[in-house]
Design a protein around this motif. Sequence first.
Motif, PDB file in Angstrom:
ATOM      1  N   LEU A   1       4.929  51.428 118.265  1.00 15.75           N
ATOM      2  CA  LEU A   1       6.059  52.231 117.818  1.00 15.75           C
ATOM      3  C   LEU A   1       5.549  53.603 117.428  1.00 15.75           C
ATOM      4  O   LEU A   1       4.599  53.720 116.648  1.00 15.75           O
ATOM      5  CB  LEU A   1       6.763  51.572 116.625  1.00 15.75           C
ATOM      6  CG  LEU A   1       7.383  50.197 116.892  1.00 15.75           C
ATOM      7  CD1 LEU A   1       8.127  49.707 115.650  1.00 15.75           C
ATOM      8  CD2 LEU A   1       8.331  50.235 118.078  1.00 15.75           C
ATOM      9  N   PRO A   2       6.155  54.672 117.958  1.00 14.15           N
ATOM     10  CA  PRO A   2       5.680  56.019 117.632  1.00 14.15           C
ATOM     11  C   PRO A   2       6.063  56.419 116.215  1.00 14.15           C
ATOM     12  O   PRO A   2       7.002  55.862 115.620  1.00 14.15           O
ATOM     13  CB  PRO A   2       6.403  56.895 118.662  1.00 14.15           C
ATOM     14  CG  PRO A   2       7.672  56.148 118.943  1.00 14.15           C
ATOM     15  CD  PRO A   2       7.313  54.693 118.863  1.00 14.15           C
ATOM     16  N   VAL A   3       5.338  57.370 115.675  1.00 14.30           N
ATOM     17  CA  VAL A   3       5.667  57.902 114.346  1.00 14.30           C
ATOM     18  C   VAL A   3       6.708  59.004 114.533  1.00 14.30           C
ATOM     19  O   VAL A   3       6.392  60.142 114.882  1.00 14.30           O
ATOM     20  CB  VAL A   3       4.407  58.450 113.647  1.00 14.30           C
ATOM     21  CG1 VAL A   3       4.773  59.017 112.279  1.00 14.30           C
ATOM     22  CG2 VAL A   3       3.362  57.356 113.509  1.00 14.30           C
ATOM     23  N   LEU A   4       7.975  58.639 114.351  1.00 10.78           N
ATOM     24  CA  LEU A   4       9.092  59.561 114.515  1.00 10.78           C
ATOM     25  C   LEU A   4      10.020  59.446 113.313  1.00 10.78           C
ATOM     26  O   LEU A   4      10.235  58.349 112.793  1.00 10.78           O
ATOM     27  CB  LEU A   4       9.892  59.244 115.786  1.00 10.78           C
ATOM     28  CG  LEU A   4       9.189  59.379 117.135  1.00 10.78           C
ATOM     29  CD1 LEU A   4      10.103  58.905 118.244  1.00 10.78           C
ATOM     30  CD2 LEU A   4       8.769  60.820 117.370  1.00 10.78           C
ATOM     31  N   ARG A   5      10.547  60.558 112.900  1.00 11.96           N
ATOM     32  CA  ARG A   5      11.553  60.520 111.853  1.00 11.96           C
ATOM     33  C   ARG A   5      12.777  59.745 112.389  1.00 11.96           C
ATOM     34  O   ARG A   5      13.230  59.964 113.505  1.00 11.96           O
ATOM     35  CB  ARG A   5      11.963  61.936 111.467  1.00 11.96           C
ATOM     36  CG  ARG A   5      12.899  62.026 110.271  1.00 11.96           C
ATOM     37  CD  ARG A   5      13.224  63.468 109.966  1.00 11.96           C
ATOM     38  NE  ARG A   5      12.003  64.230 109.688  1.00 11.96           N
ATOM     39  CZ  ARG A   5      11.948  65.559 109.662  1.00 11.96           C
ATOM     40  NH1 ARG A   5      13.033  66.258 109.948  1.00 11.96           N
ATOM     41  NH2 ARG A   5      10.806  66.168 109.387  1.00 11.96           N
ATOM     42  N   GLY A   6      13.270  58.816 111.605  1.00 16.59           N
ATOM     43  CA  GLY A   6      14.444  58.055 112.017  1.00 16.59           C
ATOM     44  C   GLY A   6      14.163  56.609 112.363  1.00 16.59           C
ATOM     45  O   GLY A   6      15.085  55.811 112.484  1.00 16.59           O
ATOM     46  N   ILE A   7      12.858  56.252 112.550  1.00 13.84           N
ATOM     47  CA  ILE A   7      12.520  54.850 112.798  1.00 13.84           C
ATOM     48  C   ILE A   7      11.308  54.480 111.955  1.00 13.84           C
ATOM     49  O   ILE A   7      10.510  55.338 111.575  1.00 13.84           O
ATOM     50  CB  ILE A   7      12.229  54.552 114.289  1.00 13.84           C
ATOM     51  CG1 ILE A   7      10.976  55.308 114.767  1.00 13.84           C
ATOM     52  CG2 ILE A   7      13.423  54.877 115.162  1.00 13.84           C
ATOM     53  CD1 ILE A   7      10.552  54.892 116.164  1.00 13.84           C
ATOM     54  N   ASN A   8      11.177  53.197 111.694  1.00 14.12           N
ATOM     55  CA  ASN A   8      10.046  52.676 110.930  1.00 14.12           C
ATOM     56  C   ASN A   8       8.917  52.358 111.908  1.00 14.12           C
ATOM     57  O   ASN A   8       9.070  51.515 112.784  1.00 14.12           O
ATOM     58  CB  ASN A   8      10.475  51.405 110.183  1.00 14.12           C
ATOM     59  CG  ASN A   8       9.407  50.886 109.242  1.00 14.12           C
ATOM     60  OD1 ASN A   8       8.248  51.291 109.325  1.00 14.12           O
ATOM     61  ND2 ASN A   8       9.775  49.985 108.356  1.00 14.12           N
ATOM     62  N   PRO A   9       7.753  53.022 111.762  1.00 14.71           N
ATOM     63  CA  PRO A   9       6.665  52.801 112.725  1.00 14.71           C
ATOM     64  C   PRO A   9       5.925  51.485 112.518  1.00 14.71           C
ATOM     65  O   PRO A   9       5.038  51.158 113.306  1.00 14.71           O
ATOM     66  CB  PRO A   9       5.737  53.994 112.475  1.00 14.71           C
ATOM     67  CG  PRO A   9       5.958  54.335 111.039  1.00 14.71           C
ATOM     68  CD  PRO A   9       7.411  54.054 110.762  1.00 14.71           C
ATOM     69  N   ASP A  10       6.259  50.726 111.460  1.00 13.37           N
ATOM     70  CA  ASP A  10       5.599  49.442 111.218  1.00 13.37           C
ATOM     71  C   ASP A  10       5.928  48.494 112.362  1.00 13.37           C
ATOM     72  O   ASP A  10       7.105  48.201 112.610  1.00 13.37           O
ATOM     73  CB  ASP A  10       6.100  48.862 109.891  1.00 13.37           C
ATOM     74  CG  ASP A  10       5.425  47.543 109.538  1.00 13.37           C
ATOM     75  OD1 ASP A  10       4.659  47.025 110.375  1.00 13.37           O
ATOM     76  OD2 ASP A  10       5.678  47.023 108.439  1.00 13.37           O
TER      77      ASP A  10
ATOM     78  N   SER B   1       8.060  53.630 125.441  1.00 18.41           N
ATOM     79  CA  SER B   1       7.036  53.158 126.372  1.00 18.41           C
ATOM     80  C   SER B   1       5.735  53.884 126.056  1.00 18.41           C
ATOM     81  O   SER B   1       5.251  54.712 126.826  1.00 18.41           O
ATOM     82  CB  SER B   1       7.463  53.403 127.818  1.00 18.41           C
ATOM     83  OG  SER B   1       6.530  52.867 128.729  1.00 18.41           O
ATOM     84  N   VAL B   2       5.172  53.570 124.887  1.00 20.05           N
ATOM     85  CA  VAL B   2       3.982  54.274 124.410  1.00 20.05           C
ATOM     86  C   VAL B   2       2.827  53.306 124.197  1.00 20.05           C
ATOM     87  O   VAL B   2       2.009  53.467 123.297  1.00 20.05           O
ATOM     88  CB  VAL B   2       4.297  55.061 123.113  1.00 20.05           C
ATOM     89  CG1 VAL B   2       5.199  56.231 123.409  1.00 20.05           C
ATOM     90  CG2 VAL B   2       4.934  54.162 122.059  1.00 20.05           C
ATOM     91  N   GLY B   3       2.747  52.291 125.041  1.00 17.27           N
ATOM     92  CA  GLY B   3       1.613  51.390 125.009  1.00 17.27           C
ATOM     93  C   GLY B   3       1.851  50.148 124.167  1.00 17.27           C
ATOM     94  O   GLY B   3       2.909  49.977 123.550  1.00 17.27           O
TER      95      GLY B   3
END
Length: 533
Positions: free
Chosen positions: A135-144, A269-271
């Motif tokens: 999961l990418p580090v983006l504002r609006g989603i939890n990257p955990d 789709s970031v791995g």
Amino acid sequence: MTLHRSTRPVGTPVRPGEHVVVIGFGPVAARFVDDVADLAAEGTIRLTVIGGEPDPAYNRVLVGEHAMGRAELATMGLADPESLSQSGIDVVLGTEVTRIDRSRRVLHVTDGPSGATRELGYDRLVLATGARPNLPVLRGINPDPHAYEHLPAGVTALRDLRDARAVREVVERRGRVVVLGGGVLGLEAALAASEAGCPATVVHHAPWVMTRSLDAAGGALLGRALAAAGVGVVSGAQAREVLLDEDRRFRGLRLEDGREVPGDLLLLSVGVTARTELAEGAGLRTARGIVVDHELEADVEQRVFAIGDCAEVLCRDPSCQVCPGREGAGPSGLVGPGWRQAEWLAARFRAELRAVAEGGTAVLAPLTSGPAGAVRLKAHQVELACAGAVGGLPWEPRPGGGSVVQWADGSAGTYAKLVLAPDRTLEGYIVLGLPRSAAGIGLLHDRGEAVPEDPSVLLRLDGPDAGGGESRMTPESTVCHCAGVTMGRITDVVEEGASTVEEVSCATRASTGCGGCKGAVARIIEVHRGVAV
């Protein structure tokens, strides 16, 4: 992958009556279960399979096809729980293994629907837990990564059937699809969405898509091919924020420079990252995956094994003459290597049981890595295959010798690049828009054979007078790279009566992986039976 003779006998062999537990029920686990099902049916071993999803094993490679309406669930199944149960195999679905107690050889198991917990003993443990999406580090989603199930509506990595159902709802109403990540899986999803009638845009951080697999020229020509297929590409762009509407549904992606890419669905789709939590909790060694040696052993007692995308082959013996180096590898995302690991481990168990029965010792040929697997972009509109090291230019000297051969036809959208070692074997290649040439070049790479003195002859396979590519294949030529099925094997089952791709698949497992060889299998049937498939 190739086999080499081991210098030591296998210790602590599998004995009749032992309980083998498989954690995970994806394509790799299904292959292992299929290969030892007869041992369970005859009572030689007890076999239990624990799957976290409520559905039995299915072809995860085709999840994207299913989401786009091009593959139905009935054609994706890899295992029938009822049939397995009749063979004496215990299949437990929708259940999570929370802890491995290696000292007692006990698993702590939690049933999903009821939440009830219990203990399950084992003698041998096969970890086939696969990998989870990054999961990418983006504002609006939890990257955990553990928060994946709680992503906002309209945001998904398209990893399982639940994700596919959500994507299919958007595709059926021709919603706008945004793909974050320009790797092969992201491009396949974007091309499939475009073909289904959805406006599709790929956002990629690097100057060209498939950055790890292509050079600048190949990336530029692939970008043109994507545009011609209706897929927009925003390259050299860093995503910053997931934009949500008042109902917390995805409405767009904001980039670092302030631009917004509107959409109804965001495909991440970031791995992927290997699932190693269980192994770590059990004190097993992990790195980019669960560390195993070339005999797939994860522990010194030789009771725990790992296969597929959760496994990282990294030999612990510095004097080992089998492994080519001390460098391991994380998840490849390719089903073929995992299948070969599953088949080898099943063969190992079988050999050990036979040796115990005969009073001997099983000495196995361990499984080691062969040439790097090819990356194939599977799409109706774009034909691309590449593998190995593809850097360098024809006019640049190469350290240690060798050469680079390169062709490009901008008007036709075709491109080929061959990176040759001093002995003229292939260190790597890129082939775009030339499917028959790609097959021939890929065969040379897989076999480690030298390229002809005049490499241009390889491009003539796609010329107007070339005829069918299959007519130039030999019985030893590999048609299905996922399952390692040759032209000769397919021809044999066709001559025995198989007349459809499905019948060939049942007999040989060809086309049961990525599905990229279905057309070749169909043409072989047509040539030998004289009927259209």
